[in-house]
Design an enzyme around this catalytic site. Structure first.
Site, mmCIF file in Angstrom:
data_model
loop_
_atom_site.group_PDB
_atom_site.id
_atom_site.type_symbol
_atom_site.label_atom_id
_atom_site.label_comp_id
_atom_site.label_asym_id
_atom_site.label_seq_id
_atom_site.Cartn_x
_atom_site.Cartn_y
_atom_site.Cartn_z
ATOM 1 C CG HIS A 63 -18.352 12.990 -41.724
ATOM 2 N ND1 HIS A 63 -19.433 13.477 -42.254
ATOM 3 C CD2 HIS A 63 -18.382 11.850 -42.252
ATOM 4 C CE1 HIS A 63 -20.265 12.534 -42.778
ATOM 5 N NE2 HIS A 63 -19.785 11.542 -42.584
ATOM 6 C CG ASP A 65 -14.952 17.834 -42.518
ATOM 7 O OD1 ASP A 65 -15.437 16.559 -41.899
ATOM 8 O OD2 ASP A 65 -15.738 18.602 -42.692
ATOM 9 C CG HIS A 66 -16.526 18.078 -38.187
ATOM 10 N ND1 HIS A 66 -17.031 18.991 -37.821
ATOM 11 C CD2 HIS A 66 -16.710 17.793 -39.433
ATOM 12 C CE1 HIS A 66 -17.641 19.680 -38.970
ATOM 13 N NE2 HIS A 66 -17.448 18.899 -39.847
ATOM 14 C CG ASP A 206 -20.885 18.791 -41.346
ATOM 15 O OD1 ASP A 206 -20.439 19.815 -40.854
ATOM 16 O OD2 ASP A 206 -20.105 17.933 -41.686
#
Ligand SMILES: [Zn+2]
Ligand SMILES: [Zn+2]
Length: 302
Positions: A63, A65-66, A206
């Site tokens: 994802h 954001d990572h 997550d």
């Protein structure tokens, strides 16, 4: 000494004064970064560090954001004339994902090696430092990581004497080397006592709370876990988005019998984690809200 720094604590998007969740671990000259979202290199800069010494970057999942901070960080490493190879570790599809991101950072003066994690867990050994990836439960393939440093047992001079091992070999054996003397081979386990407690840090974000987290985080000195939502009434949202509430993270910390819990990966809507911490500490007392730049030096006991 294992030096740990939580570079950011945000989930989904970076905010002013809250960078995206990423962890820096340093031990004996080796630097490992876990996750690299948008702005992670700014978080590094705020600590006064450069990305150049990073040897390994581990990704929990793909994802944005990572991982979206990777191409910018690669460019910075290239501009700083890095020549040492960089190792990237992540779920299946890492090579394809990195190559796609590399279209905006195509020419670099160093090699990149991608290792895709196989199966439910995989261990990587870097001299005395061990990294273990273990599968967690998100809406895409996602792994948590443990970082650990093992500690040898004490040298047992009595055992060495009993076996007639010459004094000149003791130092090498004590430092984990195997020694050959003519036709005799001496290994460290012949002269060392039982292994002592090492250092262990677990990072997982997550994910829903699953048994693999309890099993892998067991006995950690520090457990860094996502806490997307502070409010207990957001449990349905946590379940459908495959995230966790603070209370679920606290329950994992308790079940895994860790020493200390730091929460991270806050929802952008959660501006202050502190008001929820009293309830968290009722389940797991040694819990702290992660903050950007929060760090800790972990040492062997005694
Ligand atoms: Zn995330
Ligand atoms: Zn995610």
């Amino acid at each position: 000494m294992l030096d740990i720094c939580l570079l950011g604590t945000g989930g989904m998007m970076p905010l002013p004064y809250r960078w995206l969740t990423a962890l820096m671990a340093r031990y004996n000259g080796k630097s490992i970064l876990i996750d690299c979202g948008e702005g992670t290199q700014i978080a590094l800069k705020e600590k006064g560090w450069s990305p150049n010494p990073i040897d390994v970057i581990c990704f929990t999942h793909f994802h944005a954001d990572h991982i979206s901070g990777l191409p910018g960080m690669l460019l910075t490493m290239g501009n700083a004339e890095r020549h040492d190879p960089l190792l990237l570790i992540g779920p299946k599809g890492l090579t394809r994902t990195v190559n796609a991101l590399r279209t905006i950072a195509p020419e670099l003066p160093f090699e990149i090696e991608c290792v895709e994690i196989e199966g439910d867990s995989q261990e990587f050994v870097f001299d005395k430092l061990k990294i273990k990836a273990f599968k967690v439960k998100h809406n895409v393939t996602c792994y948590g990581y443990t970082i650990s440093v093992d500690r040898l047992g004490r040298f047992d001079a009595g055992r060495a004497k009993e076996q007639g091992i010459d004094l000149k070999f003791w130092n090498k054996l004590q430092h984990g080397e195997t020694v050959t003397d003519g036709d005799k081979v001496y290994t460290p386990d012949m002269v060392m006592g039982e292994a002592r407690k090492g250092i262990k840090v677990t990072y997982c974000t997550d994910t829903r709370p699953v048994q693999s987290i309890v099993d892998n985080a067991a006995g950690s000195d520090l457990f860094i876990c996502e806490g997307m939502y502070g409010e207990e009434d957001k449990i349905d949202k946590a379940i459908s988005h495959k995230h966790m509430t603070f209370m679920e993270a606290a329950k994992l910390a308790k079940d895994a019998d860790v020493k200390e819990l730091w929460l991270t990966h806050y929802s952008p809507a959660l501006t202050r984690p502190e008001p929820y911490m009293n309830d968290v500490r009722k389940i797991f007392p040694n819990a702290f809200p992660g903050k950007d730049g929060k760090s800790k030096d972990l040492l062997f006991e005694d």
